[in-house]
Design an enzyme around this catalytic site. Structure first.
Site, PDB file in Angstrom:
ATOM      1  N   ARG A 174      11.170  -0.145 -11.291  1.00 23.43           N
ATOM      2  CA  ARG A 174      10.891  -1.589 -11.269  1.00 23.43           C
ATOM      3  C   ARG A 174      10.147  -2.068 -12.506  1.00 23.43           C
ATOM      4  O   ARG A 174      10.037  -3.273 -12.731  1.00 23.43           O
ATOM      5  CB  ARG A 174      10.185  -1.964  -9.957  1.00 23.43           C
ATOM      6  CG  ARG A 174      11.166  -1.971  -8.783  1.00 23.43           C
ATOM      7  CD  ARG A 174      10.503  -2.392  -7.495  1.00 23.43           C
ATOM      8  NE  ARG A 174       9.504  -1.449  -7.061  1.00 23.43           N
ATOM      9  CZ  ARG A 174       9.761  -0.328  -6.397  1.00 23.43           C
ATOM     10  NH1 ARG A 174      10.993  -0.019  -6.072  1.00 23.43           N
ATOM     11  NH2 ARG A 174       8.792   0.482  -6.057  1.00 23.43           N
ATOM     12  N   GLU A 189       0.555  12.496  -3.260  1.00 24.33           N
ATOM     13  CA  GLU A 189      -0.208  12.844  -2.066  1.00 24.33           C
ATOM     14  C   GLU A 189       0.205  14.231  -1.564  1.00 24.33           C
ATOM     15  O   GLU A 189      -0.624  15.076  -1.248  1.00 24.33           O
ATOM     16  CB  GLU A 189       0.034  11.781  -0.998  1.00 24.33           C
ATOM     17  CG  GLU A 189      -1.006  11.786   0.078  1.00 24.33           C
ATOM     18  CD  GLU A 189      -0.741  10.689   1.088  1.00 24.33           C
ATOM     19  OE1 GLU A 189       0.077   9.799   0.805  1.00 24.33           O
ATOM     20  OE2 GLU A 189      -1.359  10.760   2.167  1.00 24.33           O
TER      21      GLU A 189
HETATM   22  P1  AMP Z   1       1.303   5.092  -8.379  1.00 25.32           P
HETATM   23  O1  AMP Z   1       1.809   6.117  -9.364  1.00 25.32           O
HETATM   24  O2  AMP Z   1       0.743   5.692  -7.139  1.00 25.32           O
HETATM   25  O3  AMP Z   1       0.394   4.089  -9.020  1.00 25.32           O
HETATM   26  O4  AMP Z   1       2.581   4.319  -7.851  1.00 25.32           O
HETATM   27  C1  AMP Z   1       3.153   3.315  -8.576  1.00 25.32           C
HETATM   28  C2  AMP Z   1       4.659   3.329  -8.459  1.00 25.32           C
HETATM   29  O5  AMP Z   1       5.100   3.484  -7.119  1.00 25.32           O
HETATM   30  C3  AMP Z   1       5.225   2.014  -8.937  1.00 25.32           C
HETATM   31  O6  AMP Z   1       6.394   2.305  -9.685  1.00 25.32           O
HETATM   32  C4  AMP Z   1       5.543   1.237  -7.692  1.00 25.32           C
HETATM   33  O7  AMP Z   1       6.751   0.540  -7.856  1.00 25.32           O
HETATM   34  C5  AMP Z   1       5.669   2.289  -6.590  1.00 25.32           C
HETATM   35  N1  AMP Z   1       4.860   1.956  -5.395  1.00 25.32           N
HETATM   36  C6  AMP Z   1       3.812   2.658  -4.925  1.00 25.32           C
HETATM   37  N2  AMP Z   1       3.320   2.130  -3.808  1.00 25.32           N
HETATM   38  C7  AMP Z   1       4.077   1.035  -3.545  1.00 25.32           C
HETATM   39  C8  AMP Z   1       4.056   0.028  -2.522  1.00 25.32           C
HETATM   40  N3  AMP Z   1       3.153   0.042  -1.520  1.00 25.32           N
HETATM   41  N4  AMP Z   1       4.962  -0.961  -2.582  1.00 25.32           N
HETATM   42  C9  AMP Z   1       5.878  -0.994  -3.592  1.00 25.32           C
HETATM   43  N5  AMP Z   1       5.947  -0.076  -4.569  1.00 25.32           N
HETATM   44  C10 AMP Z   1       5.058   0.940  -4.556  1.00 25.32           C
END
Ligand code: AMP
Length: 180
Positions: free
Chosen positions: A67, A104
């Site tokens: 995205r 996780e």
């Molecule tokens: P992180 O690496 O944990 O910061 O996760 C970020 C990535 O995961 C991004 O590319 C987001 O599009 C996706 N992502 C993680 N959690 C969500 C959520 N609750 N809703 C939508 N996309 C998420």
């Protein structure tokens, strides 16, 4: 924040749809497809993402799969920068370097083309959302391994409870439109 900006951000927040238990139980998925499908929200988001970095020298905007590819190229255009995709393993065709980061449960990897960044290039890292910050931190490692300098982070949504920004360097600007 002035009242006009606050009402624009409230408007944008109302275009984001919460989908419980997607893609798995316990996750509240923030679905930006209604924002994308609203011409006003689309234009406002794109303007607001660029604004904080208009006076920063940015050579490349990096978008994280997938995205981060939606607004990333437009953001690059607005900042007179190029666009670089960071992708999941096996998707980029030329020589890549890889960063591994913890999830996780288990771990994941991201890749960038080894020739995408030259030493000293200034880079803005963009994604739709920061959750744990793991993928943005891995992107930072890839940029730094190639000798690039991260000059900012740009997200539409920050899930503040997950404290993802703590995984990013404390001295680099992190701009998020919506804190949810
Ligand atoms: P992180 O690496 O944990 O910061 O996760 C970020 C990535 O995961 C991004 O590319 C987001 O599009 C996706 N992502 C993680 N959690 C969500 C959520 N609750 N809703 C939508 N996309 C998420």
């Amino acid at each position: 924040m002035d009242d006009v900006k606050k009402s624009i951000l409230d408007y944008l927040e109302n275009t984001i749809r919460n989908i419980p238990d997607f893609p798995k139980k316990g996750i509240q998925f923030k679905d930006i497809t209604p924002l994308l499908n609203n011409p006003d929200a689309l234009k406002l988001t794109s303007n607001l993402l660029a604004r904080p970095f208009l006076r920063t020298k940015v050579d490349h905007v990096i978008g994280l799969e997938s995205r981060g590819f939606l607004f990333g190229p437009g953001l690059a255009e607005d900042l007179n920068a190029g666009f670089i995709p960071i992708r999941k393993p096996g998707k980029l065709p030329a020589k890549t370097i890889t960063a591994t980061y913890e999830l996780e449960y288990g771990e994941d990897q991201l890749q960038i083309h080894a020739d995408a960044i030259k030493k000293g290039d200034q880079v803005l890292i963009h994604d739709d959302l920061i959750a744990t910050g793991g993928s943005a931190a891995a992107a930072t490692e890839l940029v730094q391994t190639l000798g690039g300098k991260v000059v900012g982070y740009s997200f539409i949504i920050e899930l503040t409870a997950l404290k993802g920004r703590n995984k990013l360097p404390g001295n680099i600007r992190i701009d998020t439109l919506l804190s949810l």
